[in-house]
Design a protein around this motif. Sequence first.
Motif, PDB file in Angstrom:
ATOM      1  N   THR A   1      -2.451  -3.814  -7.364  1.00  0.00           N
ATOM      2  CA  THR A   1      -1.293  -4.586  -7.078  1.00  0.00           C
ATOM      3  C   THR A   1      -0.012  -3.737  -6.408  1.00  0.00           C
ATOM      4  OG1 THR A   1      -0.208  -4.221  -9.149  1.00  0.00           O
ATOM      5  CG2 THR A   1      -1.791  -6.112  -8.886  1.00  0.00           C
ATOM      6  N   LEU A   2       0.854  -4.278  -6.063  1.00  0.00           N
ATOM      7  CA  LEU A   2       1.848  -3.378  -5.258  1.00  0.00           C
ATOM      8  C   LEU A   2       2.604  -2.510  -6.453  1.00  0.00           C
ATOM      9  CD1 LEU A   2       3.999  -2.537  -3.185  1.00  0.00           C
ATOM     10  CD2 LEU A   2       5.472  -4.853  -3.823  1.00  0.00           C
ATOM     11  N   GLU A   3       2.583  -3.214  -7.609  1.00  0.00           N
ATOM     12  CA  GLU A   3       3.295  -2.398  -8.858  1.00  0.00           C
ATOM     13  C   GLU A   3       2.496  -1.173  -9.336  1.00  0.00           C
ATOM     14  OE1 GLU A   3       3.304  -5.733  -8.655  1.00  0.00           O
ATOM     15  OE2 GLU A   3       5.325  -6.181  -8.700  1.00  0.00           O
TER      16      GLU A   3
ATOM     17  N   SER B   1       3.627  -8.678  -4.379  1.00  0.00           N
ATOM     18  CA  SER B   1       2.276  -8.086  -4.103  1.00  0.00           C
ATOM     19  C   SER B   1       1.486  -8.954  -3.135  1.00  0.00           C
ATOM     20  CB  SER B   1       1.500  -8.244  -5.347  1.00  0.00           C
ATOM     21  OG  SER B   1       0.946  -7.123  -5.407  1.00  0.00           O
TER      22      SER B   1
ATOM     23  N   GLU C   1      -0.315  -7.734   0.179  1.00  0.00           N
ATOM     24  CA  GLU C   1      -1.692  -7.394  -0.109  1.00  0.00           C
ATOM     25  C   GLU C   1      -2.545  -6.939   0.890  1.00  0.00           C
ATOM     26  OE1 GLU C   1      -3.186 -10.681  -2.480  1.00  0.00           O
ATOM     27  OE2 GLU C   1      -2.887 -11.945  -0.991  1.00  0.00           O
TER      28      GLU C   1
END
Length: 466
Positions: free
Chosen positions: A64-66, A52, A56
């Motif tokens: 977040t990336l997830e 992330s 970002e």
Amino acid sequence: HMNRVQRFRILRKYVMQHWQEDFMFGYQFLNGCNPVMMQKSTKIPDNFPVTSAMVESCLERDLTLEEEVKAGNIYIADYAIMEGISPNSTDPCTLQYLAAPICMLYKNVQNKILPIAIQLGQTPGEDNPIFLPTDDKYDWLLAKIWVRSSDFHVHQTVTHLLRTHLISEVFGIAMFRQLPAVHPAFKLLLPHIRFTIAINTKAREQLICECGLFDKANGTGGGGHVELVQKSMKTFTYKSLCFPEAIKARGLESEEELPYYYYRDDGLRVWKAVQSFVTDIVSIYYSSDETVQDDEEIQAFVKDVCSFGMQDQDECEFPKSLKTREQLIEYLTTVIFTASAQHASINFGQYDWCSWIPNSPPTMRKAPPTKKGTVTVQHIIESLPDRGRSCWHLGAVWALSQFQENELFLGMYPDEHFTEKPAKAAMEKFRKKLTEITSFIKSRNEGKKLPYYYLSPDRIPNSVAV
């Protein structure tokens, strides 16, 4: 009515002016000449450890990336198939290089697809950094050029040669061997394999042979292209030729979720039109599923494709027999669509997208970078193909993008193999539907900087003939 040459110029000029932009790089995964690589990501690949923190500054939704992955906004284009392919070594004076990159793409709040991370090899590590848009501008640019070059190889050898030319020839040969000329399936398919065996013979003699064009200009020449075809054969399935299934398999079927994917939208329109036409023809000649099962000739045809064409590979899942009218309709639709629409969509854009060499380098003369902060403009220029290879490449993509003088487009059947009235009525209905699709695409493209017209039925030749 703008002619093709002007239209080419607009797109080509646009590519030359904007090829370095992330937007243009991302757009090609949707509507360029190889719009089949991008998949929706359900998790971050184990061999692509993007965090992330790395990306970002690219993420626009305060997630977040997830969380972006969960929300369906992360896509992956993976060139794993390139791993271990031998680079061209036919010219002792010029070393040539290949890579097997993975690219992470992000759907931003404007629904544009943008690259946010690129790893140039399949095995993560110190000497295989993850390049980011926040890196030095030339590091990032060269990473994108490497992806474009790998995309070119997969496009030419897998998407184009194997998955339209060679498979259409398999259908054609099985048809000539197993179906008599009076068979309705023969009459239906014949226009869609016109000249295919001839053009492929020519390709084997001039393009993909030893000392052919691939060896002269292409990083996979000298045998790598053969390895690529053989490797792709291992994962080639029948279902992957069924257009709606292929889109679904990549998780890209939703228009709300992923707008502006014109390859998908137009492809589905044309697929439905072909399917409806095939349905009409099949229902004239087959009154029930039993009539399909009892038709020894059609059964021999599909068995020939599986046993001889696909060499009975277990993984290919090509049917060995057909049980229902529905299966027969899907099979014939797949044969026609692959030879006409699929080939048109990935062939006739080559001059638009590949004639500006840095957007689609046919070979690379320096190894992929293993560190950040080392790339200069000079390094990029020395990585790109030399003048001679660029010329061979340009000639090839230009020639491949030309329609023939006497081209027959989808729905044109001047040879009148069908004499029965209901079959002629079905053709008329098919042509009407195709004309509607053509008008729809024309009006959608009005005033667009980047029109998409490869799947407009008036530009889809009936068969693989170039």
